[in-house]
Structure formats: structure tokens, C-alpha cells
Design an enzyme around this catalytic site. Sequence first.
Site, PDB file in Angstrom:
ATOM      1  N   GLN A  98       3.156  -6.637   0.727  1.00 47.96           N
ATOM      2  CA  GLN A  98       2.344  -5.931   1.731  1.00 47.96           C
ATOM      3  C   GLN A  98       3.164  -5.674   2.993  1.00 47.96           C
ATOM      4  O   GLN A  98       3.787  -6.589   3.531  1.00 47.96           O
ATOM      5  CB  GLN A  98       1.098  -6.774   2.056  1.00 47.96           C
ATOM      6  CG  GLN A  98       0.142  -6.116   3.021  1.00 47.96           C
ATOM      7  CD  GLN A  98      -0.501  -4.854   2.455  1.00 47.96           C
ATOM      8  OE1 GLN A  98      -0.977  -4.820   1.328  1.00 47.96           O
ATOM      9  NE2 GLN A  98      -0.502  -3.789   3.240  1.00 47.96           N
ATOM     10  N   ASP A 106       4.259  -0.423  -6.565  1.00 48.20           N
ATOM     11  CA  ASP A 106       4.168   0.400  -5.354  1.00 48.20           C
ATOM     12  C   ASP A 106       5.173   1.552  -5.400  1.00 48.20           C
ATOM     13  O   ASP A 106       5.102   2.466  -4.583  1.00 48.20           O
ATOM     14  CB  ASP A 106       4.463  -0.469  -4.116  1.00 48.20           C
ATOM     15  CG  ASP A 106       3.232  -0.678  -3.257  1.00 48.20           C
ATOM     16  OD1 ASP A 106       2.241   0.060  -3.441  1.00 48.20           O
ATOM     17  OD2 ASP A 106       3.271  -1.577  -2.394  1.00 48.20           O
ATOM     18  N   LYS A 119      -7.665  -4.886  -1.957  1.00 50.14           N
ATOM     19  CA  LYS A 119      -6.942  -4.792  -3.231  1.00 50.14           C
ATOM     20  C   LYS A 119      -7.450  -5.860  -4.195  1.00 50.14           C
ATOM     21  O   LYS A 119      -7.623  -5.608  -5.389  1.00 50.14           O
ATOM     22  CB  LYS A 119      -5.430  -4.929  -2.992  1.00 50.14           C
ATOM     23  CG  LYS A 119      -4.842  -3.683  -2.348  1.00 50.14           C
ATOM     24  CD  LYS A 119      -3.441  -3.875  -1.803  1.00 50.14           C
ATOM     25  CE  LYS A 119      -3.021  -2.630  -1.012  1.00 50.14           C
ATOM     26  NZ  LYS A 119      -1.775  -2.772  -0.269  1.00 50.14           N
TER      27      LYS A 119
END
Length: 281
Positions: free
Chosen positions: A93, A116, A49
Site C-alpha cells: 500500500q 498491482d 480491499k
Amino acid sequence: MSVLINGKELAKEIRLELKEKVEKENLSPMLAVILCGDDAASKVYVRNKSKACDEVGIKFKEYLLPSETKQEELLSLIDKLNNDSEVDGILLQSPIPKGLNIEEAFARISPEKDVDGFNPYNVGKLVIGEDGFIPCTPYGIMKMFEKYNIDLHGKKAVVIGRSNIVGKPTAQCLLSKNATVTICHSKTKDLKEELKEADVIVAAVGVRALVKADMVKDGVVVIDVGMNRNDEGKLCGDVDFEEVSKKASYITPVPGGVGPMTIAMLMNNVVKAHIQRNHKR
Ligand code: NAP
């Protein structure tokens, strides 16, 4: 023989378009990533990322928290990032260490920075068909259908897997494109029976070669989200690619399919968050 859906190439195109946009419009987006604990795979995902951010021109801040982190400490870091005016996107994460409540943490991320799309507010927006942040993997899958001109209207789609991250939001996205959607999971009685008439299959399970050629019909479109390792340690999906690709009209490879698209759509969401937060549109 099927058409290979080249997620790697498509993701590259998307990153390039975003880079041009960032440069042309003089944007300064920033993504903050929280990595809690020392899961080896998570470290690789975060590195990927970070590389993608570099390529697009997104500033990247990483927050490493030890495995012993307490829930209040995690929430207080999220609060800090919510209040940091420079931060456009916050990504926690997963997985996070046992004992921490990830749903509570997702819900704490400000919806406008929830790149997200896991905050219940954005989940709700997806369900009622309003513009919000769509989770990156389903979003990447929908982009692949769009780019390859795969029409979903009236099609029979089967999603295998019902996680909040992939299965459920993917089913919702397919429904929004007028597919007739079935969701299968570990308690589904006869997976083969569910799959045999499917025009589109999205496999998001985490079981190697679960979908076999004798379970699918000719011309099926297959999206393989799974990330598993074979006996030689090589990355492979949930679909028996060798055999199923002989029957499918379109199929994604693993690696090089859904994975790169997930990261590209994260970049897209960060740029979108930046523009919306700065009222640049
Ligand atoms: P997850 O939370 O573990 O969910 C797996 C789902 O599969 C569950 O709903 C489970 O059913 C179902 N399932 C398990 N065994 C099954 C079986 N034999 N038949 C039918 N359904 C079965 O996993 P996830 O986070 O959704 O991820 C799924 C896979 O995608 C993993 O391999 C993951 O690594 C990969 N992934 C890839 C990307 C990418 O960008 N490429 C992104 C995210 C995830 P129950 O609900 O009944 O337990």
C-alpha cells in the site's frame, strides 16, 4: 445531459462474477497486503480491499509494519511472501514512510504475484502489449469504456497526470486501443488548449475542479480519477462535475466512479494470479 458512468454498480457486477467463478471452480486465492506506517487514508483503502476480498471469497492477510521499518526489513517481508506458496498476490500500500524506496520494493515483488502491476517487468509487458498485470486504476477505467461501449479507435484522448500508478499506464492502455494520446502534467503550458479538442479526458491530478466546462468540447467523455476534499470535507474529483456534466456525453462521478472499479480490478488480478500460478487454465 450526460450519461453517468456508474462505477459502483459495475464494480459490484464484477465482484459478483468473480465470486461465482471462485465458487464454481473451487478456487482459493489469497492476497497479502503490506501496510507500512500509519497513514490514515491508507488504512481506509486497506479496509475496503479487505471487505472486497471477503465478498469475492479471496483470503486476505494483512502485514502491518511500523513507520521506523528499514528497507531491508520491508524487502525481507516481500521475499517471504514471494516464497509463500499460498500467497497469490502481494500488494504494497502506498504511500510508504519517507526514507523507504518504494520503487525498489515494487521491483522485488515477484512478477507473477504483482497484482498491482507496478513491477518493471509488468510495466514492460503493458508497453509492448503482452499479457501481464495491468495496474488496477487504468484497468478499471478501460473496463468502464468497454462496458459502456465507448469506442476509442482514432479518438483524441488527453490524460492529465503522468504518475507511474495512474497517468502513464492509462495513456498506454488508451494507446493500445488506438486512441491518439496526449499526456499533460504540471509543466504543460496551456491545459485548456490541450483539452479543447479532446474526445476523451482522463483527469488524474489531485487538484479539485481543475477541469472546467469552458475547457472541454460538447460530447466529451470524462473520467475523473481525482480524490480530493471540498470545503465541507466531502470527497470530490478533479473535474467541475456540475458544469462539465452539462457538456459531456459520458462522465464518472466522484465518489462512485473510478474508486470502486480500482478495487474490483484488484480482485480480478488476484483471481487471475491464482489461476495462473496453479496452472488452472
Ligand atoms: P500524483 O503522483 O501526485 O500525480 C499527479 C500528476 O498530476 C502529476 O503528473 C503532476 O504533474 C500532475 N499535475 C499536478 N498539478 C497539475 C496541474 N495544475 N495541471 C496539470 N497537471 C498537474 O498523483 P496520482 O497518484 O497519479 O493520483 C492522482 C489523483 O488520483 C489523486 O487525487 C489520487 O488521490 C487519485 N487516485 C485515485 C484512485 C482511485 O482509485 N480513484 C487511484 C489512484 C489515485 P508533474 O508530474 O509535473 O508533477
